[in-house]
Write a protein that holds these residues in place. Structure first.
Motif, short mmCIF file in Angstrom:
data_model
loop_
_atom_site.label_atom_id
_atom_site.label_comp_id
_atom_site.label_asym_id
_atom_site.label_seq_id
_atom_site.Cartn_x
_atom_site.Cartn_y
_atom_site.Cartn_z
N THR A 114 0.84 -1.19 0.00
CA THR A 114 0.00 0.00 0.00
C THR A 114 0.88 1.25 0.00
OG1 THR A 114 -0.09 -0.18 2.41
CG2 THR A 114 -1.94 -1.09 1.18
N LEU A 115 0.31 2.38 -0.35
CA LEU A 115 1.07 3.62 -0.46
C LEU A 115 1.25 4.25 0.92
CD1 LEU A 115 -0.65 5.14 -3.63
CD2 LEU A 115 1.34 3.61 -3.50
N ALA A 116 2.26 5.12 1.02
CA ALA A 116 2.51 5.85 2.27
C ALA A 116 1.36 6.81 2.55
CB ALA A 116 3.83 6.59 2.19
N SER A 117 1.03 6.93 3.84
CA SER A 117 -0.07 7.82 4.19
C SER A 117 -0.05 8.06 5.70
CB SER A 117 -1.42 7.21 3.79
OG SER A 117 -2.49 8.01 4.22
N GLY A 118 0.03 9.32 6.10
CA GLY A 118 -0.09 9.69 7.51
C GLY A 118 1.12 9.31 8.34
N PRO A 119 1.12 9.73 9.60
CA PRO A 119 2.21 9.38 10.52
C PRO A 119 2.16 7.90 10.87
CG PRO A 119 0.46 10.50 11.69
CD PRO A 119 0.09 10.56 10.24
N PRO A 120 3.16 7.39 11.54
CA PRO A 120 3.14 5.98 11.94
C PRO A 120 1.88 5.63 12.71
CG PRO A 120 5.32 6.92 12.32
CD PRO A 120 4.43 8.06 11.94
N ARG A 121 1.31 4.47 12.37
CA ARG A 121 0.07 4.03 13.01
C ARG A 121 0.31 3.21 14.28
NH1 ARG A 121 -4.13 4.26 9.17
NH2 ARG A 121 -3.61 5.94 7.72
N SER A 122 1.49 2.70 14.44
CA SER A 122 1.78 1.85 15.60
C SER A 122 3.11 2.26 16.21
CB SER A 122 1.81 0.38 15.19
OG SER A 122 2.84 0.15 14.24
N PRO A 123 3.31 1.96 17.49
CA PRO A 123 4.56 2.35 18.15
C PRO A 123 5.70 1.42 17.77
CG PRO A 123 3.17 1.14 19.67
CD PRO A 123 2.36 1.31 18.42
N PRO A 124 6.93 1.82 18.07
CA PRO A 124 8.05 0.87 17.91
C PRO A 124 7.79 -0.39 18.71
CG PRO A 124 8.86 3.09 18.28
CD PRO A 124 7.38 3.14 18.52
N ARG A 125 8.42 -1.50 18.30
CA ARG A 125 8.14 -2.79 18.91
C ARG A 125 9.34 -3.29 19.72
NH1 ARG A 125 7.71 -6.61 14.49
NH2 ARG A 125 9.00 -5.12 13.37
N ASP A 126 9.01 -4.23 20.59
CA ASP A 126 10.03 -5.01 21.32
C ASP A 126 11.07 -4.10 21.97
OD1 ASP A 126 8.72 -7.26 20.43
OD2 ASP A 126 9.99 -7.43 18.65
N MET A 127 10.63 -3.03 22.56
CA MET A 127 11.56 -2.12 23.24
C MET A 127 12.02 -2.74 24.56
SD MET A 127 10.81 1.76 24.48
CE MET A 127 11.99 2.74 25.37
N LYS A 128 13.32 -2.69 24.79
CA LYS A 128 13.89 -3.19 26.02
C LYS A 128 14.95 -2.21 26.49
CE LYS A 128 13.13 -8.01 24.85
NZ LYS A 128 12.38 -7.66 23.63
N ALA A 129 15.02 -2.04 27.79
CA ALA A 129 16.02 -1.15 28.39
C ALA A 129 16.81 -1.95 29.41
CB ALA A 129 15.34 0.04 29.06
N PRO A 147 4.68 1.69 9.86
CA PRO A 147 5.37 2.99 9.91
C PRO A 147 4.67 4.09 9.14
CG PRO A 147 6.48 1.52 8.40
CD PRO A 147 5.41 0.69 9.05
N GLY A 148 3.77 3.71 8.21
CA GLY A 148 3.05 4.72 7.44
C GLY A 148 3.85 5.36 6.34
N GLY A 149 5.14 5.12 6.30
CA GLY A 149 6.04 5.71 5.30
C GLY A 149 7.48 5.55 5.77
N ASP A 150 8.41 6.13 5.01
CA ASP A 150 9.82 6.06 5.41
C ASP A 150 10.03 6.82 6.71
OD1 ASP A 150 10.62 4.54 3.24
OD2 ASP A 150 10.86 6.31 1.97
N LEU A 151 10.69 6.17 7.67
CA LEU A 151 10.93 6.80 8.95
C LEU A 151 12.12 7.76 8.86
CD1 LEU A 151 10.45 3.84 11.46
CD2 LEU A 151 8.83 5.65 10.86
N ILE A 152 12.00 8.88 9.58
CA ILE A 152 13.08 9.87 9.63
C ILE A 152 13.89 9.69 10.91
CG2 ILE A 152 13.63 12.32 9.69
CD1 ILE A 152 10.96 12.84 8.28
N SER A 153 13.18 9.54 12.03
CA SER A 153 13.89 9.50 13.31
C SER A 153 13.04 8.82 14.36
CB SER A 153 14.23 10.92 13.76
OG SER A 153 13.03 11.65 14.03
#
Length: 1384
Positions: A114-129, A147-153
């Motif tokens: 599908t085409l890019a559209s809007g900001p990311p729809r879901s949060p980053p995954r599997d975060m561990k600290a 991600p909704g499109g190419d991520l910048i940061s």
């Protein structure tokens, strides 16, 4: 069942027609950010197919999901909506050929994005600290699913829970998904929130908490002292700047000391000298040194020394002699100089200021020059070691280093910048440790130590220390040491060689309870940094997931750390990071894995075992497993574990809460079905023995897999794929095949009636078989059950289909749906177990998100528990309940034991066994009813004689005798009553029921009664009963038949029909007849049996008129009289009867009663018959041409005559009692003689001789006109002829004296039926059957009447108008002018 087979056959034919449908195609121009258009081809010749779309994403688990599963479509094109933007999808089409059956799946499409559209729809995954030390945290994560499109940061927001410190860090999305937060506060909990950003904005975040390690407090007790070298001397110096050095030891021979270290706990000092020796000195015992190693051993000159105070090793640097004098080596030996091991043999520089840190598992040193810096080498246990040193911090002006193990750092003297640096273990954090100095003197430093939070160092000529005043350090030199040249300093204090204290609790505590013991396992506390190495022969090699294996060493890794894996290829290492090493791992191991980075972890463990207020502490446990004994059965325990060392105690682990098993007579045992054999173990998976060997299993099962297991006493039950069910007697080791169970995939034992319930999903049936194999039967349910479980104590049966959980009684009644998922929901129901004593069941639902445990309490209503997510996926198959715990088989092959809330679980580590199925053997799992010694739950048959109806016809009950053999459970009677118009089924626990249907009296009821329990149904008793009677109605249709016997006396044959509503059994009839002219004076009453509907009243006066009436009498009483009939007896009116010759048998047909009786059997060979009504007899001719006379009343038969020729016709003049017959002189003759016999005088005479070759089909006599009628069959077809007895001339009936007024055809097409009506003595009528046009208005086969001249014809009856056929066998007119017509 036939419907099931038909559906399966249709599906096979459809699959053969369709094959594997091709993949759906993308509709051009249909792709946007949330939808795509698809189309596909249909199959010709297959109608009524509906379709659903399945999809999955390239970044999910790979499970296919249905798009709008409740809305199948008929078209072959669809727009799939509600997709995520910038996401790759695959699609396939599910062809729904039959409702509620498995669809046919097409090939998968290519990936469509599908085409890019809007900001990311879901949060980053599997975060561990992961805390790296007291001030830094490492954060790792995976990209968002949508991600909704190419991520910048990425943006990392962090703050402590008290709100004192907040930070925001932007991280480039193109880099590594790893970030280190630094400058944090020690022992502080932080809230981390990570978001992602694309060109259209910032998406949602994921939030976790992390706590930094506590910093180690400095020891400022003022104790300790310094050791220092000065040429050949070893000196001791106090910590006060006014102290003077004290001489301890001198090296003899004019050699200088080149290296110094000590093992503080053991009080041993080690020195290297310029003679090439390493010596050991114990100052507390003597001042004599003991030479450990000489130059001959070392092959060079020993320089820097360092002690591993935890593992008790001595490390030393050797400068090799010529011709290798450009090279240095690092060695290790034990504290007595034995067992030297080369740690690193190719150092091209001198490793100065050697320091071993076993606390964190590293070796440190400094090199000088342009390529100099701070070096770190990991301590390993390999022999030889394979690790290589790493430059942690580059610099050419480092003058010394100090270990600070508890704070995960080293302190390095930076002479160039005249300060001390704090360097983290990985070198990523470097801070100025002495930025607050009034005037620093570190620029000439060449040896430094730290003690009581103060540095002590030397520049070779002076010794310096520092004091803190108002936050500023001031440097001062010792007063009385200026005359001494100083080489190396060493601080003597216990704090400089600390023993690690566990910072983390033991993890993954698992406990498996038995009756009086508990098997404990746990993982050692996680260390702040962990590295995994493989030896030369133990390489880590990436494999495909199908080759994934588990190892015990990797199993004990910490799930929240980031691990480094070094893969050796030749002499080089490749470094790989494992972000989440939760089993299974993406590595295949050839042999042993070494855990840890050399950090000391020889923890001791202390157990806390608590039962109520009683607490037991067990200490000094060396390993990570323990067998707790002497526990109390059926007792709840809280268990936790903590690690400790000489340095102190770490935190407690998470509590494991569980309960020991009840004190049963026998302990529970686990039966394991593996790929090779069947094993028997205890509940902890130990004490194993082989039940069935590999050879025996192969011979019996032919390599098939065991699909399900159950037990009964000492019998194991196996359901085998593509085979039957087998019984294995553990005691006798005998295998028995259960008949008629091929294809069964699930079994369960009903232990009260000793039956085996099984499911065959291919045949969509559930059945049962006696364990003795002698009885079996199906349940009245069609279902694709793949798991069945029995609760025999409550008479319940549970089963699952792929999408449903159902329940019924063991008798197959009261089917209830407990849980249901949509067929296309993507969810599956499997795993089913029963808690018989607690009336609970559990099952598992699996979908794309994992497996969830469901449960319910079965009382009067189904009460479901909250669903719980299982930590790992569960294998389809065994799920068992035992004493408030559940056991299941995970997809990784490990059997897991858990409490029912899933808060405390333990693995039995069975993955290496190849377990395919297992079950629990414990007789207490199959409890018998309390207080019932031998339960009987199968009802006996009901006594047929006891089934009765009592009451009146308006209000009655049905009752029967009770069933007395059932002594457990509820007994219910099933009563089915069929009244002919409707059926009614009634369930009752009483032994009688009221029946309230509106029925006439004495109605017929077909009644079936049987006993039913939740376990079984009894044999059905079927009995036909009558409802209570009432007063009968009046008889109907009174009719009289007059037989004149003599001129003055007659006999009346009175007949009647039973009442239309007899309302009971007619016991008798009361007949009253009176002379009509008299009033109540000349009446007589006659009683007739109730089975008779007629009465012969004789000796009646022929001149009188009589009245008749009849009443029916039942057991209730006499009903009303019928309507009176009156009859004069002058006219002869006999009962209408027919004599019929059929297959050489003579049958009398009573046309009034419509009854028939056999007069002459087939053996009589009757050919012709004629009645003689005057004396109630008949004459007949047999096939032998003998003529007989038979009395109808007495059945007496006498032969009248024997013909000399062959008889071909018989008739009678019943007025004159004369018999007329036709005979041929011989068989086949063309001549027929017509003769007569006077019966009374037995006088014979010949009337005519006729030349006649045609066959005579009918031979009739008209006594009133003295004519014979002959129906002849010749080559021209049927012809009707007439002959006068007087003239003896034969002529055609329809060709006599014809005039213009005649309407009969001259040659009608006769069919064969002919009769005479002689009731009118003055006008005899002829009846015949003809087809075609006989009269102008006739167009079909019909019955006609005509005069005897054959002139005037009239249509009487057309059979086709009443639905009869065209062919007739005969016609006859009875004495009541009734036309009898027989159809072939």
């Amino acid at each position: 069942m036939g419907c099931v087979y038909s559906a399966q056959t249709y599906l096979r034919e459809a699959e053969a027609l369709i094959g594997k449908p091709s993949a759906p195609m993308l509709v051009g121009g249909s792709v946007n950010g949330s939808s795509v258009g698809l189309r596909w081809d249909s199959a010709k010749g297959l109608g009524d197919v509906r379709y659903l779309v399945q999809y999955h994403q390239n970044n999910d688990s790979g499970d296919w999901m249905y798009y709008r599963p409740s809305h199948p479509i008929d078209d072959t094109e669809i727009v799939v909506k509600d997709l995520q933007p910038y996401t790759k999808y695959q699609f396939r089409i599910a062809w729904l050929v039959l409702p509620r059956h498995k669809p046919i799946l097409s090939e998968a499409s290519s990936w469509i994005s599908t085409l890019a559209s809007g900001p990311p729809r879901s949060p980053p995954r599997d975060m561990k600290a992961v805390p790296l030390d007291w001030s830094r945290v490492e954060v790792i994560w995976e990209a968002p699913l949508f991600p909704g499109g190419d991520l910048i940061s990425y943006t990392l927001y962090s703050k402590d829970t008290e709100g004192k410190q907040e930070m925001r860090d932007n991280i480039d999305a193109s880099g590594e998904k790893r970030y280190i937060l630094s400058e944090l506060s020690a022992n502080t909990t932080y809230v981390l929130n990570l978001t992602s950003t694309n060109h259209r904005g910032e998406g949602p975040g994921i939030v976790i908490h992390v706590t930094t390690y506590p910093s180690s407090p400095a020891v400022n007790d003022g104790a300790g002292y310094l050791l220092l070298t000065s040429g050949p001397s070893l000196l001791k110096l106090g910590l006060d700047i006014l102290d003077t050095p004290e001489h301890i030891y001198n090296v003899s021979g004019g050699y200088n000391i080149t290296g110094l270290t000590a093992h503080i706990l053991k009080g041993i000092v080690y020195m290297s000298d310029s003679s090439g020796s390493i010596v050991q000195l114990i100052p507390s015992n003597s001042r004599e040194a003991y030479t450990l190693l000489t130059q001959n051993h070392l092959h060079g000159d020993p320089l820097s020394l360092s002690v591993d105070w935890l593992y008790d090793y001595l490390y030393y640097v050797v400068h090799l002699g010529p011709p290798m004098d450009h090279m240095w080596q690092l060695w290790r030996c034990d504290l007595m100089g034995k067992h030297p091991v080369l740690i690193h043999g190719e150092l091209l520089y001198e490793a100065k200021h050697l320091q071993v840190d076993p606390y964190n598992g590293y070796i440190w040193w400094i090199s000088e020059g342009d390529e100099g810096g701070l070096h770190r080498l990991t301590i390993t246990k390999e022999d030889p070691p394979l690790a290589k040193p790493k430059v942690v911090l580059k610099g050419s002006s480092f003058g010394g280093l100090v270990l600070d193990p508890p704070n995960f750092q080293v302190l390095v003297a930076d002479r160039k910048n005249n300060t001390m640096l704090a360097v983290s273990l990985d070198g990523t954090s470097v801070t100025n440790f002495r930025a607050n100095v009034q005037q620093a003197y570190f620029n000439q430093l060449h040896s430094v130590v730290q003690l009581n939070s103060r540095f002590f160092w030397t520049n070779g000529k002076e010794i310096y220390t520092e004091e803190l005043n108002s936050g500023i350090f001031f440097h001062n030199s010792y007063v009385d040491v200026n005359h001494v040249s100083v080489g190396t300093l060493f601080a003597v204090h216990g704090s400089t060689q600390p023993v690690p204290v566990p910072l983390n609790p033991p993890s993954n505590l698992q406990v498996v309870f038995t009756r009086t013991s508990a098997s404990l396992r746990w993982d050692s506390p996680a260390v702040p940094a962990l590295m995994v190495y493989a030896s030369e022969d133990s390489r880590l090699v990436r494999t495909e997931p199908t080759n994934i294996i588990h190892t015990a060493s990797l199993y004990h890794t910490h799930p929240h750390l980031c691990y480094m894996v070094f893969i050796r290829k030749g002499k080089k290492f490749k470094e790989e990071r494992i972000a989440n090493p939760i089993p299974p791992y993406p590595f295949k191991l050839a042999s042993t894995i070494f855990r840890g980075a050399g950090a000391w972890q020889k923890w001791k463990y202390e157990l806390h075992i608590q039962a109520g207020q009683k607490i037991i502490y067990n200490k000094n446990i060396s390993g990570t497993s323990y067998q707790a004994k002497n526990l109390s059965p059926g007792t709840f325990y809280i268990i936790k574990v903590q690690a400790y060392s000489l340095g102190g105690y770490g935190p407690w682990s998470r509590e494991f809460r569980g309960r020991t098993l009840d004190n049963t007579e026998n302990p529970p045992q686990l039966v394991w079905a593996t790929d090779k054999e069947i094993l028997l173990t205890n509940l902890a998976g130990s004490e194993s023995s082989v039940l069935v060997s590999q050879e025996t299993l192969q011979n019996k099962l032919k390599g098939r897999k065991i699909a399900d297991m159950a037990f009964f006493r000492d019998i194991l039950v196996f359901a085998v794929n593509n085979q039957s069910v087998y019984l294995f007697n553990i005691t006798s080791t005998q295998f028995t095949e259960v008949p008629n169970t091929h294809g069964v995939l699930s079994v369960s034992v009903e232990w009260i009636t000793q039956r085996l319930f099984w499911a065959n999903p291919h045949r969509q049936m559930i059945g049962w078989t006696g364990l003795d194999g002698l009885s079996q039967g199906p349940l009245n349910v069609v279902t694709a059950a793949r798991e069945v479980r029995v609760d025999a104590l409550h008479g319940r049966l549970f089963w699952t289909t792929p999408h449903t959980l159902l329940m019924s009684t063991l008798a197959g009644r009261n089917i209830t749906t407990i849980h249901q998922e949509g067929i296309f929901s993507g969810k599956q129901v499997y795993g089913l177990t029963v808690d018989t004593a607690g009336s609970r069941i559990w099952w598992i639902i699996r979908d794309a998100e994992g497996c969830r445990l469901f449960g319910t309490f079965l009382d009067k209503e189904v009460q479901k528990f909250d669903a719980i997510l299982l930590p790992h996926t569960v294998k389809l198959g065994p799920l068992w309940y035992l004493s408030e715990r559940l056991l299941w088989l995970g997809e990784d092959g490990d059997v897991v034991v858990s409490d029912t809330s899933l808060n405390n679980s333990a693995s039995l580590h069975t993955s290496s066994l190849g377990v395919t199925h297992f079950t629990i053997m414990l007789p207490e799992l199959q409890p018998m009813p309390v207080g019932v010694r031998t339960p009987v739950v199968i009802p006996e048959p009901i006594d047929a004689a006891s089934v009765k109806i009592k009451g009146t016809w308006e209000n009655f009950v049905l009752e029967w005798s009770s069933i007395n053999n059932v002594n457990y459970g509820n007994l219910t009677y099933e009563v089915i009553i069929d009244n002919g118009r409707s059926k009614k089924a009634i369930l009752t626990q009483n032994r009688s029921i009221s029946y309230n249907e509106d029925l006439p009296p004495y109605s017929t009821l077909k009644v079936s009664v049987r006993g039913i329990t939740d376990w079984s149904v009894g044999n059905k008793l079927v009995k036909v009963l009558k409802t209570p009677p009432s007063i009968p109605e009046a008889p109907e249709d009174l009719r009289t038949f007059v037989q004149i016997v003599k001129d003055s006396l007659s006999t009346i044959h009175l007949r009647w029909s039973p009442p239309e509503k007899p309302n009971g059994k007619i016991l008798k009839y009361e007949v009253i007849y009176c002379v009509s002219a008299k009033v109540n004076n000349d009446c007589k009453t006659v009683t007739v049996n109730g089975d008779e509907n007629q009465l012969m009243i004789e000796n009646l006066n022929s001149n009188q008129l009589y009245r008749f009436k009849v009443a029916a009498i039942s057991e209730v009483g006499k009903g009303p009289y019928s309507s009176e009939v009156m009859e004069a007896v002058q006219k002869h009116t006999p009962t209408p009867s027919l004599l019929i010759v059929s297959s050489e048998t003579l049958i009398k047909l009573d046309a009034d009663l419509q009854e028939e009786s056999e007069l002459l059997s087939e053996s009589s060979r009757v050919q012709w018959v004629i009645p003689l009504l005057k004396n109630s007899s008949f004459a007949w001719m047999d096939m032998n041409s003998d003529v007989y006379l038979t009395d109808l009343k007495t059945n007496y038969t006498e032969r009248l005559l024997r013909l000399t020729g062959h008889g071909v016709g018989l008739a009678a003049d019943w007025v004159g009692e004369v018999i007329v017959w036709a005979e041929r002189p011989s068989l086949g003759s063309n001549e027929v003689n017509i003769k007569t016999l006077d019966i009374e005088h037995r006088a014979k005479r010949t009337i005519a001789r006729l030349p006649l070759a045609d066959q005579i089909k009918k031979f009739l006599l008209s006594p009133m006109t003295s004519h014979l009628f002959l129906l002849l069959e010749g080559h021209r077809g049927p012809q009707l002829s007439i002959m006068s007895l007087a003239s003896g001339t034969l002529s055609d009936v329809f060709n006599q004296n014809r005039t213009q007024d005649c309407n009969c055809l001259k040659m009608p097409m006769l069919v064969g039926g002919v009769a005479l009506d002689t009731t009118n003595t003055s006008d005899t009528t002829l009846y015949f059957v003809a087809s075609g046009t006989t009269v102008p208005t006739s167009k079909s086969t019909a019955i006609y009447k005509a005069d005897l001249s054959g002139c005037y014809c009239e249509e009487v009856f057309v059979p086709e108008d009443f639905g009869y056929g065209k062919k007739s066998s005969f016609t006859y007119v009875n004495r009541h002018k009734l036309l009898i017509y027989s159809i072939k």
